[in-house]
Design an enzyme around this catalytic site. Structure first.
Site, short mmCIF file in Angstrom:
data_model
loop_
_atom_site.label_atom_id
_atom_site.label_comp_id
_atom_site.label_asym_id
_atom_site.label_seq_id
_atom_site.Cartn_x
_atom_site.Cartn_y
_atom_site.Cartn_z
NE ARG A 62 12.01 64.33 73.85
CZ ARG A 62 12.44 63.50 74.81
NH1 ARG A 62 12.21 62.19 74.70
NH2 ARG A 62 13.07 63.97 75.87
CG HIS A 66 16.64 64.55 71.92
ND1 HIS A 66 16.33 63.82 73.05
CD2 HIS A 66 15.95 65.71 72.04
CE1 HIS A 66 15.49 64.52 73.81
NE2 HIS A 66 15.23 65.66 73.21
CG ASN A 94 18.46 60.86 74.33
OD1 ASN A 94 17.60 61.67 73.98
ND2 ASN A 94 19.72 60.92 73.93
CG HIS A 193 6.96 70.46 73.17
ND1 HIS A 193 7.61 71.02 74.24
CD2 HIS A 193 7.81 69.53 72.67
CE1 HIS A 193 8.81 70.47 74.38
NE2 HIS A 193 8.96 69.56 73.43
#
Ligand code: HEM
Ligand SMILES: *[C@@H]1O[C@H](CO)[C@@H](O)[C@H](O)[C@H]1NC(C)=O
Length: 318
Positions: A62, A66, A94, A193
């Site tokens: 992740r 990001h 975040n 996910h």
């Protein structure tokens, strides 16, 4: 000179001849002479980190997403806020949820010991994300490297560019398209996910207000995510196998057991239904599309040549 070094140099020369050597670009052999142990170091540190906490593979994957979605894969997400510097760590997507920074620090320390001031934090993150996926049973791929680290970050860009779990399909498609990624890339990358955990606050609206959700699944999730409070409680993104990188995410979507609103919109009588169905029955197709999409993600706006820097400490500009 070892056979390996000869091969490395020969390949470097061939590659630069083939790709007009004047303009810098990402290559798979960028560090083969300057840091030949890089990939082994990253992998061994990721093995250690995952042994300590399985979830860390998800958290680092992740982090990489990001990083790349905010002005490119340039390590900007790794920069700490200081008295005079506002980074991305406290942007809404975040804050209190981006994690794994200590693992990147540990890898960087080992890499600096082996080949000092040579390897960017952005490349370390790209390699660590790849290894996390592979170590949890997912596909692997070759990461093109040669990224350099940003000397700046943008909290507002992080707020605006990282997708929200309440987004509808059209918004997600647009946000991915703005980063050069197709709807297929969106649907394949969302398969990330299949691992990791989420806070109750991020899926509360979906389990209480949406109707495109399996009622038993909603009841299960409500047990640890009450209508009022409990916002920091955690739930697995994949109800079936939260620690395995597999295609169960798509089986969940077909059964209306997506955790986020933004997951379930991929299977909700829209343009991605057929692809979700295909991934749910064809794990090999998901694996190869995911790997290709990760390589595309990793190529978003890298800093190259003499742009940016090779950070000494991933948390601070030099
Ligand atoms: C499509 C749009 C996406 C949205 C709206 C979204 C949103 C979210 C949210 C809200 C969380 C939970 C954060 C928390 O509560 O702490 C999460 C977790 C996660 N996301 Fe996404 N995400 C998206 C795409 C992606 C992509 C493309 C990847 C990687 C390729 C990814 C990888 C992950 C992983 C692995 C976790 C679990 C992290 C952990 O356990 O620490 N996500 N995502
Ligand atoms: C559910 O929808 C109502 C009405 O739009 C809204 O007031 C409420 O905040 C929503 N609940 C959640 C948990 O998002």
């Amino acid at each position: 000179m070892s056979t390996f070094t000869k091969l490395c140099i020969t390949l470097s020369i061939l590659v630069s001849l083939l790709a007009s050597s004047t303009n810098a670009h990402l290559t798979t052999n960028f560090y083969c002479q300057t840091c030949p142990s890089l990939e082994t170091i990253v992998r061994n540190e990721m093995i250690k980190a995952i042994k300590k906490e399985t979830r860390i593979g998800a958290s680092i994957l992740r982090l990489f997403f990001h990083d790349c979605f905010v002005n490119g894969c340039d390590g900007s997400i790794l920069l700490d806020d200081t008295g005079s510097f506002v980074g991305e760590k406290n942007a809404i997507p975040n804050k209190n949820s981006a994690r794994g920074f200590e693992v990147i620090d540990a890898i960087k320390t080992k890499v600096e010991a082996a080949c000092s001031a040579t390897v960017s934090c952005a490349d370390i993150l790209a390699l660590a994300a790849r290894d996390g996926v592979a170590l949890l049973g997912g596909p692997t791929w070759t990461v093109p490297v040669g990224r350099r680290d940003a000397r700046k970050a943008s909290q507002s860009d992080a707020n605006n560019q990282i997708p929200r779990p309440t987004s509808d399909l059209a918004t997600l498609i647009k946000q991915f398209q703005d980063h050069g990624l197709t709807p297929t890339d969106l649907t394949a990358l969302s398969g990330a996910h299949t691992i990791g955990l989420a806070h109750c606050s991020t899926f509360k609206g979906h389990i209480y207000n949406d109707t495109n959700i399996d009622s038993n699944f909603a009841t299960l999730r409500k047990k640890t995510c009450p209508i009022s409070g409990g916002d920091t409680n955690l739930a697995p993104l994949d109800v079936l196998t939260p620690n395995n990188f597999d295609n169960n995410y798509y089986k969940n979507l077909v059964g209306f057991k997506g955790l986020f609103h933004s997951d379930q919109v991929l299977f909700n009588k829209g343009s991605q239904d057929n692809l979700v169905r295909a991934y749910s029955t064809n794990g090999a197709k998901f694996s190869s599309d995911f790997a290709l999409a990760m390589i595309k993600l990793s190529k978003i706006s890298p800093l190259l040549g003499t742009n940016g820097e090779i950070r000494k400490n991933c948390r601070l500009v030099n």
